[in-house]
Design a protein around this motif. Structure first.
Motif, PDB file in Angstrom:
ATOM      1  N   GLY A  95       0.805  -1.212   0.000  1.00 10.81           N
ATOM      2  CA  GLY A  95       0.000   0.000   0.000  1.00 10.81           C
ATOM      3  C   GLY A  95       0.843   1.269   0.000  1.00 10.81           C
ATOM      4  N   ALA A  96       0.528   2.186   0.925  1.00 12.44           N
ATOM      5  CA  ALA A  96       1.188   3.496   0.977  1.00 12.44           C
ATOM      6  C   ALA A  96       2.679   3.396   1.282  1.00 12.44           C
ATOM      7  N   LEU A  97       3.116   2.302   1.877  1.00 16.59           N
ATOM      8  CA  LEU A  97       4.530   2.168   2.235  1.00 16.59           C
ATOM      9  C   LEU A  97       5.443   2.133   1.008  1.00 16.59           C
ATOM     10  N   THR A  98       4.887   1.763  -0.145  1.00 18.26           N
ATOM     11  CA  THR A  98       5.686   1.723  -1.366  1.00 18.26           C
ATOM     12  C   THR A  98       5.260   2.799  -2.366  1.00 18.26           C
ATOM     13  N   ALA A  99       4.584   3.826  -1.889  1.00 20.14           N
ATOM     14  CA  ALA A  99       4.182   4.905  -2.792  1.00 20.14           C
ATOM     15  C   ALA A  99       5.378   5.671  -3.329  1.00 20.14           C
ATOM     16  N   ASP A 100       6.425   5.814  -2.513  1.00 22.36           N
ATOM     17  CA  ASP A 100       7.585   6.609  -2.923  1.00 22.36           C
ATOM     18  C   ASP A 100       8.895   5.852  -2.824  1.00 22.36           C
ATOM     19  N   ARG A 101       8.821   4.542  -2.647  1.00 19.04           N
ATOM     20  CA  ARG A 101      10.038   3.736  -2.533  1.00 19.04           C
ATOM     21  C   ARG A 101       9.745   2.296  -2.924  1.00 19.04           C
ATOM     22  N   PRO A 102      10.745   1.562  -3.364  1.00 20.25           N
ATOM     23  CA  PRO A 102      10.549   0.129  -3.601  1.00 20.25           C
ATOM     24  C   PRO A 102      10.478  -0.613  -2.270  1.00 20.25           C
ATOM     25  N   LYS A 103       9.845  -1.761  -2.273  1.00 24.45           N
ATOM     26  CA  LYS A 103       9.651  -2.508  -1.027  1.00 24.45           C
ATOM     27  C   LYS A 103      10.947  -2.779  -0.272  1.00 24.45           C
ATOM     28  N   PRO A 104      12.067  -3.110  -0.942  1.00 25.58           N
ATOM     29  CA  PRO A 104      13.292  -3.369  -0.182  1.00 25.58           C
ATOM     30  C   PRO A 104      13.830  -2.160   0.584  1.00 25.58           C
ATOM     31  N   MET A 105      13.288  -0.969   0.317  1.00 26.58           N
ATOM     32  CA  MET A 105      13.720   0.218   1.051  1.00 26.58           C
ATOM     33  C   MET A 105      12.839   0.529   2.254  1.00 26.58           C
ATOM     34  N   ILE A 106      11.842  -0.297   2.524  1.00 25.39           N
ATOM     35  CA  ILE A 106      11.008  -0.112   3.711  1.00 25.39           C
ATOM     36  C   ILE A 106      11.841  -0.427   4.954  1.00 25.39           C
ATOM     37  N   PRO A 107      11.841   0.461   5.951  1.00 22.89           N
ATOM     38  CA  PRO A 107      12.643   0.196   7.152  1.00 22.89           C
ATOM     39  C   PRO A 107      11.990  -0.829   8.077  1.00 22.89           C
ATOM     40  N   VAL A 108      12.805  -1.732   8.566  1.00 19.44           N
ATOM     41  CA  VAL A 108      12.413  -2.699   9.580  1.00 19.44           C
ATOM     42  C   VAL A 108      13.518  -2.695  10.634  1.00 19.44           C
ATOM     43  N   ALA A 109      13.141  -2.496  11.890  1.00 22.16           N
ATOM     44  CA  ALA A 109      14.117  -2.394  12.983  1.00 22.16           C
ATOM     45  C   ALA A 109      15.163  -1.324  12.682  1.00 22.16           C
ATOM     46  N   GLY A 110      14.705  -0.203  12.096  1.00 21.85           N
ATOM     47  CA  GLY A 110      15.570   0.946  11.900  1.00 21.85           C
ATOM     48  C   GLY A 110      16.429   0.946  10.653  1.00 21.85           C
ATOM     49  N   ARG A 111      16.339  -0.097   9.821  1.00 19.85           N
ATOM     50  CA  ARG A 111      17.169  -0.180   8.620  1.00 19.85           C
ATOM     51  C   ARG A 111      16.340  -0.717   7.469  1.00 19.85           C
ATOM     52  N   PRO A 112      16.628  -0.285   6.228  1.00 25.29           N
ATOM     53  CA  PRO A 112      15.883  -0.820   5.088  1.00 25.29           C
ATOM     54  C   PRO A 112      16.067  -2.336   4.959  1.00 25.29           C
ATOM     55  N   LEU A 113      15.038  -2.981   4.474  1.00 23.84           N
ATOM     56  CA  LEU A 113      15.090  -4.430   4.283  1.00 23.84           C
ATOM     57  C   LEU A 113      16.291  -4.851   3.442  1.00 23.84           C
ATOM     58  N   ILE A 114      16.637  -4.060   2.436  1.00 16.88           N
ATOM     59  CA  ILE A 114      17.752  -4.432   1.565  1.00 16.88           C
ATOM     60  C   ILE A 114      19.059  -4.503   2.344  1.00 16.88           C
ATOM     61  N   ASP A 115      19.218  -3.668   3.360  1.00 20.55           N
ATOM     62  CA  ASP A 115      20.447  -3.693   4.154  1.00 20.55           C
ATOM     63  C   ASP A 115      20.543  -4.961   4.997  1.00 20.55           C
ATOM     64  N   HIS A 116      19.423  -5.409   5.516  1.00 27.66           N
ATOM     65  CA  HIS A 116      19.422  -6.679   6.250  1.00 27.66           C
ATOM     66  C   HIS A 116      19.847  -7.820   5.324  1.00 27.66           C
ATOM     67  N   ALA A 117      19.317  -7.812   4.090  1.00 27.83           N
ATOM     68  CA  ALA A 117      19.669  -8.855   3.121  1.00 27.83           C
ATOM     69  C   ALA A 117      21.146  -8.786   2.749  1.00 27.83           C
ATOM     70  N   LEU A 118      21.668  -7.594   2.583  1.00 30.48           N
ATOM     71  CA  LEU A 118      23.079  -7.438   2.236  1.00 30.48           C
ATOM     72  C   LEU A 118      23.995  -7.912   3.363  1.00 30.48           C
ATOM     73  N   ASP A 119      23.579  -7.723   4.599  1.00 32.19           N
ATOM     74  CA  ASP A 119      24.358  -8.240   5.729  1.00 32.19           C
ATOM     75  C   ASP A 119      24.472  -9.763   5.645  1.00 32.19           C
ATOM     76  N   LEU A 120      23.358 -10.414   5.344  1.00 34.53           N
ATOM     77  CA  LEU A 120      23.373 -11.875   5.223  1.00 34.53           C
ATOM     78  C   LEU A 120      24.276 -12.310   4.077  1.00 34.53           C
ATOM     79  N   ALA A 121      24.180 -11.612   2.955  1.00 33.31           N
ATOM     80  CA  ALA A 121      25.001 -11.963   1.797  1.00 33.31           C
ATOM     81  C   ALA A 121      26.486 -11.805   2.096  1.00 33.31           C
ATOM     82  N   ALA A 122      26.857 -10.749   2.788  1.00 29.41           N
ATOM     83  CA  ALA A 122      28.271 -10.489   3.063  1.00 29.41           C
ATOM     84  C   ALA A 122      28.900 -11.593   3.897  1.00 29.41           C
ATOM     85  N   GLU A 123      28.103 -12.237   4.744  1.00 30.16           N
ATOM     86  CA  GLU A 123      28.642 -13.244   5.660  1.00 30.16           C
ATOM     87  C   GLU A 123      29.040 -14.538   4.974  1.00 30.16           C
TER      88      GLU A 123
END
Length: 229
Positions: free
Chosen positions: A19-47
């Motif tokens: 809904g409105a959460l993706t009106a101005d951003r792609p879903k991976p840029m939605i913040p969860v626990a203070g950081r965009p979802l994409i950053d959480h995924a990148l942390d996992l990938a880096a490991e």
């Protein structure tokens, strides 16, 4: 064959259910626990120390590109049309430059070990062409509906059952050649591999949350904070 040397993160989707959460951003840029979802995924990938990380983009791509500008990764931009998961992976294949790759959906969160390391530990290239990370519905937070797969004693998957696909897997990339279309789902490849008895699954030992709807953000944050799930 050793562990995959590349990670593909799917970030091109429209995120319409948010809904409105993706009106101005792609879903991976939605913040969860203070950081965009994409950053959480990148942390996992880096490991898992990949040689290359590739992220696809389409919807509100400029927002994602700006956020990732300082990162050491490659972008597979789907400029003209969104290619779905299989088509997106097929377009990104030259950038991945690998025989097999991890793929990861960023619109989920995890409570437990790194999902890519779980896959890495169980990957047997001689015996499988795909290894899907799944979780039982009882530990799938925010999941609506039934599971996706079941497994036999050897770990081979079939359609239907209590196991939910988590959005993380290892996949041999030469199977892209088996699909002529440009736009297609990974389900096409899985069905081919299931018929070959070359698609397997491993169960994730922790909890997993689907952040596909607005309420998933709160559920994910509660799960990650260690609340009862």
């Amino acid at each position: 064959m050793s562990s995959p040397t590349a990670v593909m993160i799917f970030a091109a989707g429209f995120g319409t259910r948010m809904g409105a959460l993706t009106a101005d951003r792609p879903k991976p840029m939605i913040p969860v626990a203070g950081r965009p979802l994409i950053d959480h995924a990148l942390d996992l990938a880096a490991e898992v120390h990949p040689e290359r990380i590739v992220i696809n983009s389409h919807y509100k791509a400029d927002v994602l590109h700006a956020h990732l500008a300082h990162r050491d990764l490659l972008i597979s931009h789907e400029a003209d049309q969104i290619l779905d998961t299989g088509g997106g992976l097929k377009q990104a294949r030259p950038l991945l430059n690998a025989k097999s790759a991890y793929t990861l959906n960023p619109d989920v969160t995890w409570s437990g070990p790194n999902p890519l390391r779980v896959l890495q530990d169980m990957w047997r290239a001689d015996d499988m062409d795909a290894l899907l990370l799944c979780v039982p519905t009882a530990r799938a937070v925010g999941r609506l509906g039934s599971g996706d797969f079941s497994t036999d004693d050897a770990g081979n998957i079939s359609r239907g059952g209590d196991l939910v696909y988590t959005g993380a897997q290892i996949l041999k990339l030469d199977h892209m050649d088996r699909v002529a279309e440009t736009v297609f789902s990974l389900n096409r490849l899985w069905d081919l591999m299931i018929s070959d008895t070359r698609a397997s699954a491993v169960e994730y030992p922790g909890h997993w949350c689907d952040v596909g709807r607005p309420e998933g953000v709160t559920l994910a944050e509660e799960m990650m904070a260690g609340a009862d799930v």
